[in-house]
Design a protein around this motif. Sequence first.
Motif, PDB file in Angstrom:
ATOM      1  N   LEU A 121       0.843  -1.194   0.000  1.00 19.77           N
ATOM      2  CA  LEU A 121       0.000   0.000   0.000  1.00 19.77           C
ATOM      3  C   LEU A 121       0.880   1.245   0.000  1.00 19.77           C
ATOM      4  N   LYS A 122       0.637   2.112  -0.965  1.00 17.34           N
ATOM      5  CA  LYS A 122       1.430   3.336  -1.108  1.00 17.34           C
ATOM      6  C   LYS A 122       0.551   4.544  -0.773  1.00 17.34           C
ATOM      7  N   GLY A 123       0.943   5.256   0.281  1.00 19.06           N
ATOM      8  CA  GLY A 123       0.183   6.425   0.705  1.00 19.06           C
ATOM      9  C   GLY A 123       0.804   7.725   0.212  1.00 19.06           C
ATOM     10  N   TYR A 124      -0.072   8.694  -0.104  1.00 21.42           N
ATOM     11  CA  TYR A 124       0.383   9.995  -0.603  1.00 21.42           C
ATOM     12  C   TYR A 124      -0.409  11.113   0.047  1.00 21.42           C
ATOM     13  N   ALA A 125       0.123  12.315  -0.074  1.00 24.21           N
ATOM     14  CA  ALA A 125      -0.556  13.518   0.438  1.00 24.21           C
ATOM     15  C   ALA A 125      -0.427  14.622  -0.606  1.00 24.21           C
ATOM     16  N   SER A 126      -1.305  15.613  -0.515  1.00 21.72           N
ATOM     17  CA  SER A 126      -1.228  16.762  -1.432  1.00 21.72           C
ATOM     18  C   SER A 126      -0.158  17.734  -0.920  1.00 21.72           C
ATOM     19  N   PRO A 127       0.418  18.507  -1.823  1.00 19.64           N
ATOM     20  CA  PRO A 127       1.469  19.459  -1.414  1.00 19.64           C
ATOM     21  C   PRO A 127       0.887  20.695  -0.740  1.00 19.64           C
ATOM     22  N   VAL A 128       0.197  20.450   0.350  1.00 19.14           N
ATOM     23  CA  VAL A 128      -0.381  21.549   1.141  1.00 19.14           C
ATOM     24  C   VAL A 128       0.135  21.394   2.569  1.00 19.14           C
ATOM     25  N   GLY A 129       0.796  22.401   3.089  1.00 12.82           N
ATOM     26  CA  GLY A 129       1.356  22.318   4.429  1.00 12.82           C
ATOM     27  C   GLY A 129       2.788  21.828   4.401  1.00 12.82           C
ATOM     28  N   ALA A 130       3.297  21.496   5.599  1.00 16.91           N
ATOM     29  CA  ALA A 130       4.701  21.102   5.749  1.00 16.91           C
ATOM     30  C   ALA A 130       4.922  19.692   5.195  1.00 16.91           C
ATOM     31  N   SER A 131       6.040  19.508   4.543  1.00 18.74           N
ATOM     32  CA  SER A 131       6.350  18.210   3.933  1.00 18.74           C
ATOM     33  C   SER A 131       6.521  17.117   4.979  1.00 18.74           C
ATOM     34  N   ASP A 132       7.140  17.435   6.123  1.00 20.89           N
ATOM     35  CA  ASP A 132       7.315  16.428   7.178  1.00 20.89           C
ATOM     36  C   ASP A 132       5.966  15.932   7.678  1.00 20.89           C
ATOM     37  N   TYR A 133       5.033  16.862   7.852  1.00 23.83           N
ATOM     38  CA  TYR A 133       3.696  16.469   8.308  1.00 23.83           C
ATOM     39  C   TYR A 133       3.013  15.608   7.239  1.00 23.83           C
ATOM     40  N   LEU A 135       4.365  13.686   5.084  1.00 18.84           N
ATOM     41  CA  LEU A 135       4.950  12.351   5.050  1.00 18.84           C
ATOM     42  C   LEU A 135       4.282  11.436   6.063  1.00 18.84           C
ATOM     43  N   GLY A 136       4.124  11.929   7.299  1.00 15.20           N
ATOM     44  CA  GLY A 136       3.443  11.135   8.320  1.00 15.20           C
ATOM     45  C   GLY A 136       1.987  10.885   7.966  1.00 15.20           C
ATOM     46  N   LEU A 137       1.321  11.885   7.354  1.00 14.33           N
ATOM     47  CA  LEU A 137      -0.081  11.740   6.955  1.00 14.33           C
ATOM     48  C   LEU A 137      -0.226  10.635   5.905  1.00 14.33           C
ATOM     49  N   SER A 138       0.678  10.605   4.947  1.00 17.82           N
ATOM     50  CA  SER A 138       0.606   9.571   3.905  1.00 17.82           C
ATOM     51  C   SER A 138       0.818   8.178   4.492  1.00 17.82           C
ATOM     52  N   GLN A 139       1.693   8.070   5.478  1.00 12.46           N
ATOM     53  CA  GLN A 139       1.928   6.774   6.123  1.00 12.46           C
ATOM     54  C   GLN A 139       0.694   6.325   6.908  1.00 12.46           C
ATOM     55  N   ARG A 140       0.048   7.261   7.584  1.00 15.24           N
ATOM     56  CA  ARG A 140      -1.151   6.908   8.358  1.00 15.24           C
ATOM     57  C   ARG A 140      -2.291   6.485   7.434  1.00 15.24           C
ATOM     58  N   ARG A 141      -2.407   7.128   6.301  1.00 14.64           N
ATOM     59  CA  ARG A 141      -3.447   6.730   5.341  1.00 14.64           C
ATOM     60  C   ARG A 141      -3.230   5.290   4.856  1.00 14.64           C
ATOM     61  N   ALA A 142      -1.995   4.954   4.555  1.00 12.49           N
ATOM     62  CA  ALA A 142      -1.710   3.583   4.133  1.00 12.49           C
ATOM     63  C   ALA A 142      -2.031   2.583   5.238  1.00 12.49           C
ATOM     64  N   LYS A 143      -1.774   2.975   6.473  1.00 13.01           N
ATOM     65  CA  LYS A 143      -2.007   2.064   7.592  1.00 13.01           C
ATOM     66  C   LYS A 143      -3.488   1.847   7.864  1.00 13.01           C
ATOM     67  N   VAL A 144      -4.335   2.868   7.655  1.00 14.42           N
ATOM     68  CA  VAL A 144      -5.770   2.654   7.888  1.00 14.42           C
ATOM     69  C   VAL A 144      -6.355   1.734   6.813  1.00 14.42           C
ATOM     70  N   VAL A 145      -5.837   1.830   5.597  1.00 13.72           N
ATOM     71  CA  VAL A 145      -6.285   0.899   4.556  1.00 13.72           C
ATOM     72  C   VAL A 145      -5.810  -0.509   4.897  1.00 13.72           C
ATOM     73  N   ARG A 146      -4.608  -0.633   5.411  1.00 12.92           N
ATOM     74  CA  ARG A 146      -4.093  -1.926   5.842  1.00 12.92           C
ATOM     75  C   ARG A 146      -5.002  -2.534   6.898  1.00 12.92           C
ATOM     76  N   GLN A 147      -5.390  -1.733   7.875  1.00 10.82           N
ATOM     77  CA  GLN A 147      -6.247  -2.227   8.938  1.00 10.82           C
ATOM     78  C   GLN A 147      -7.597  -2.694   8.401  1.00 10.82           C
TER      79      GLN A 147
END
Length: 208
Positions: A121-133, A135-147
């Motif tokens: 599962l590959k998670g992504y985010a839109s280029p809005v806000g800080a890149s570090d944030y 990155l974590g948002l994209s990882q959390r999205r992938a994890k909720v789909v995993r669950q």
Amino acid sequence: MRTCTNALLRLLASILVLITVTGLLAGCSTQAAAPPVTEQSRDLMDDDADGVINARDKCPGTPHSAIVDNDGCPRLVERSESSDLHILFANDSTVIPTNFLGQIKRMADFLANYPEARIELKGYASPVGASDYNLGLSQRRAKVVRQQLIEFGVSPNRIKTLGFGDTVPVAANTREQSNTLSRRVTARVRGERGNVLEEWTIFSLRAD
């Protein structure tokens, strides 16, 4: 006189020899040797009717229509298919929209049909806000789909998650469209398995 006696003795000797030989021949005819008994050491039956005898069949129980090799094993043909997953999220959200649950369920069913397949599962985010944030948002999205896949019955050890943050935005006509399409989790799974190659005849029933 002596000559007649000798001739008579020779005649009697010949008669005795003839009687002896006749007796021996009669004994042989009444006491003929029994034929040799042979034991069948190999199973010449063909229980699965594949044309290979049981003694040589390494794959007993093959389907009747299967094409087999010299060992009685069916010939396999590799077949594959793929399934895609593409989930979109709202801005700054990790909640899976209800209309995407059916897509996740279909992926779970696909994985059930191909137990050797794994999903990334590959998670992504839109280029809005800080890149570090992001990155974590994209990882959390992938994890909720995993669950959600786990809740649908997929083993956890078959699922890998990756987060790419906002580094791979989706090109679109407007920035708003690009941002909407970039908030996503995607995956592509290919399943492969060997199917028995069957021999069709004019007597076979085949559904098109």
